[in-house]
Scaffold this active site. Structure first.
Site, PDB file in Angstrom:
ATOM      1  N   CYS A 166      14.069 -38.309   5.631  1.00  0.00           N
ATOM      2  CA  CYS A 166      13.782 -38.194   4.130  1.00  0.00           C
ATOM      3  C   CYS A 166      13.283 -36.684   3.781  1.00  0.00           C
ATOM      4  O   CYS A 166      12.301 -36.317   4.181  1.00  0.00           O
ATOM      5  CB  CYS A 166      12.940 -39.378   3.545  1.00  0.00           C
TER       6      CYS A 166
ATOM      7  N   CYS B  33      17.003 -43.843   1.682  1.00  0.00           N
ATOM      8  CA  CYS B  33      15.955 -44.757   1.197  1.00  0.00           C
ATOM      9  C   CYS B  33      16.478 -46.055   0.999  1.00  0.00           C
ATOM     10  O   CYS B  33      16.601 -46.479  -0.173  1.00  0.00           O
ATOM     11  CB  CYS B  33      15.230 -44.193  -0.093  1.00  0.00           C
TER      12      CYS B  33
ATOM     13  N   TYR C 246      21.468 -47.414 -18.579  1.00  0.00           N
ATOM     14  CA  TYR C 246      21.832 -46.621 -17.300  1.00  0.00           C
ATOM     15  C   TYR C 246      22.998 -45.549 -17.327  1.00  0.00           C
ATOM     16  O   TYR C 246      23.112 -44.362 -17.384  1.00  0.00           O
ATOM     17  CB  TYR C 246      21.971 -47.397 -16.177  1.00  0.00           C
TER      18      TYR C 246
ATOM     19  N   LEU D 131      37.557 -56.843  -8.292  1.00  0.00           N
ATOM     20  CA  LEU D 131      36.025 -55.959  -8.399  1.00  0.00           C
ATOM     21  C   LEU D 131      34.898 -56.708  -8.800  1.00  0.00           C
ATOM     22  O   LEU D 131      33.864 -56.669  -8.437  1.00  0.00           O
ATOM     23  CB  LEU D 131      36.293 -54.622  -9.426  1.00  0.00           C
TER      24      LEU D 131
ATOM     25  N   ASP E 255      18.395 -46.613 -11.927  1.00  0.00           N
ATOM     26  CA  ASP E 255      19.138 -47.732 -11.562  1.00  0.00           C
ATOM     27  C   ASP E 255      18.479 -48.272 -10.496  1.00  0.00           C
ATOM     28  O   ASP E 255      17.399 -47.995  -9.922  1.00  0.00           O
ATOM     29  CB  ASP E 255      20.674 -47.320 -11.166  1.00  0.00           C
TER      30      ASP E 255
ATOM     31  N   GLU F 233      31.571 -44.701 -13.261  1.00  0.00           N
ATOM     32  CA  GLU F 233      30.271 -45.398 -13.490  1.00  0.00           C
ATOM     33  C   GLU F 233      30.491 -46.768 -14.003  1.00  0.00           C
ATOM     34  O   GLU F 233      29.511 -47.687 -13.491  1.00  0.00           O
ATOM     35  CB  GLU F 233      29.463 -44.416 -14.665  1.00  0.00           C
TER      36      GLU F 233
ATOM     37  N   THR G   5      28.128 -52.623  -8.063  1.00  0.00           N
ATOM     38  CA  THR G   5      29.291 -52.748  -6.744  1.00  0.00           C
ATOM     39  C   THR G   5      28.980 -51.458  -5.889  1.00  0.00           C
ATOM     40  O   THR G   5      28.955 -50.461  -6.591  1.00  0.00           O
ATOM     41  CB  THR G   5      30.679 -52.617  -7.741  1.00  0.00           C
TER      42      THR G   5
ATOM     43  N   CYS H 216       5.952 -39.226  -0.091  1.00  0.00           N
ATOM     44  CA  CYS H 216       5.979 -40.852  -0.199  1.00  0.00           C
ATOM     45  C   CYS H 216       4.793 -41.435   0.704  1.00  0.00           C
ATOM     46  O   CYS H 216       4.643 -41.523   1.612  1.00  0.00           O
ATOM     47  CB  CYS H 216       7.351 -41.324   0.453  1.00  0.00           C
TER      48      CYS H 216
END
Length: 348
Positions: free
Chosen positions: A204, A194, A121, A83, A139, A40, A46, A210
DNA sequence: AATACGGGGCA
DNA sequence: TGCCCAGTATT
């Protein structure tokens, strides 16, 4: 007011798809609290593909909280090198020390939230995935999926605004009986189907729910005003003496904290600046830096700047540098050792 | 509530 | 080139 999304049908479609479509990521195939926490942290801002090699190397070097807690900060930063967002590495290191000092790690989102580097998050992700707590993650992926499901054209200048906007919907849709699987399924959907550009709406699993997808306008959501990039030019100095290179360590509050970089020209006002060795570009958030590296000669007396230090060539590989400066230093070191060959040391 | 923080990948 | 990515801490 539109009809609400039927949560039970939505969850069933999403989780059924996820069971067969989930990528075999290393923190899924061999899950643990520690591996989830590290993944996480690394995945914050990233892409997963970028994280994978770092994660594998990290687990070799720091297999658990205790080994990470016992490591030197410079060693931790060296492992994180490349990173970006290096405060993540320092915070993860501090977190490992805190957890190692506890009788048992926290088991709720509220407790995790209090640890360094853990925001809304990450607290929700750890609590739901590892401890089965019924809290939704919101997120970038989830924001994109929810904005498209509801065809919501509200402009979100910051992610924080979008999180608040979708908090209610995210809670209503969450599967409280499988929060970890559900949260990962939502993120997986955003990351693989998505997606921002050219979403695969025909593939999907929740396309019948949707609004944006059914009208062929998924790519129009969410609406995010963009910010311009500012261009900055900098001169950095290449100063070698007695087999050592002069480097500057990032300040206490600035960016690249406790990482080494080639010193800025302003840091050494007395230095005699010589030929241009190389120019390179790097992006930091909304700044685009062009850095010009000049050979230079140190002033007779170095300023008493404690951030400056001579680093012997043989120690360069063990200290943390920023990603671009690692590449540039390696190439320039080879170049100067070869007696300044004619060829371009930086082939594109 | 706004801003800073890295670097890689991709159209 | 411009934009995005499993966000958080600081001001």
């Amino acid at each position: 007011m539109r009809d609400p999304i039927p949560a039970p049908a939505f969850r069933e479609s999403l989780l059924g798809w996820y069971a067969g479509a989930r990528r075999p990521l290393p923190w899924r195939t061999q899950p643990s609290l520690y591996r989830t926490v590290v993944s996480e942290f690394m995945c914050q801002q990233t892409q997963v593909a970028t994280v994978l090699p770092y994660f594998a190397e990290w687990m070799e070097q720091f297999p658990d909280f205790a080994s990470l807690a016992a490591a030197e900060e410079a060693t931790v930063l060296r492992a994180w090198e490349g990173l970006g967002y290096y405060s993540r590495a320092r915070n993860l290191h501090r977190l490992a020390k805190a957890v190692a000092a506890m009788d048992a790690p926290p088991a709720t989102a509220a407790e995790w939230r209090a640890l360094p580097g853990i925001g809304p998050y990450t607290a929700a992700a750890i609590a739901s995935i590892v401890f089965g707590e019924a809290v939704p993650v919101i997120d970038g992926n989830v924001i994109r999926v929810l904005a498209r499901l509801t065809a919501d054209a509200t402009p979100f200048p910051t992610a924080q605004k979008a999180q608040r906007h979708f908090e209610r919907l995210a809670r209503d849709l969450l599967d409280a009986h499988a929060p970890g699987e559900y949260n990962q399924a939502m993120m997986e959907l955003g990351a693989t189907v998505c997606v921002k550009h050219r979403p695969a709406c025909l593939l999907c699993p929740v396309r019948t729910h949707c609004l944006a997808g059914q009208s062929g306008r998924a790519a129009d959501f969410p609406v995010v005003p963009r910010r311009a990039q500012e261009k900055v030019e900098q001169v950095r100095l290449w100063i070698e003496e007695d087999g050592a290179l002069l480097l500057a360590r990032g300040g206490a509050n600035g960016r690249l904290q406790s990482l080494y970089e080639l010193p800025l020209r302003e840091t050494l006002p007395q230095a005699v600046v010589g030929e241009l060795l190389f120019s390179g570009k790097r992006a930091i958030t909304h700044h685009l830096y062009t850095e010009h590296i000049h050979r230079a000669k140190a002033p007779a007396e170095l300023t008493e700047n404690p951030a400056l230090s001579w680093v012997p060539h043989e120690e360069l590989e063990s200290i943390p540098l920023s990603g671009p400066h690692r590449r540039w230093v390696r190439a320039l070191l080879k170049e100067t050792a070869d007696g300044r060959a004619e060829r371009d040391p930086f082939p594109s």
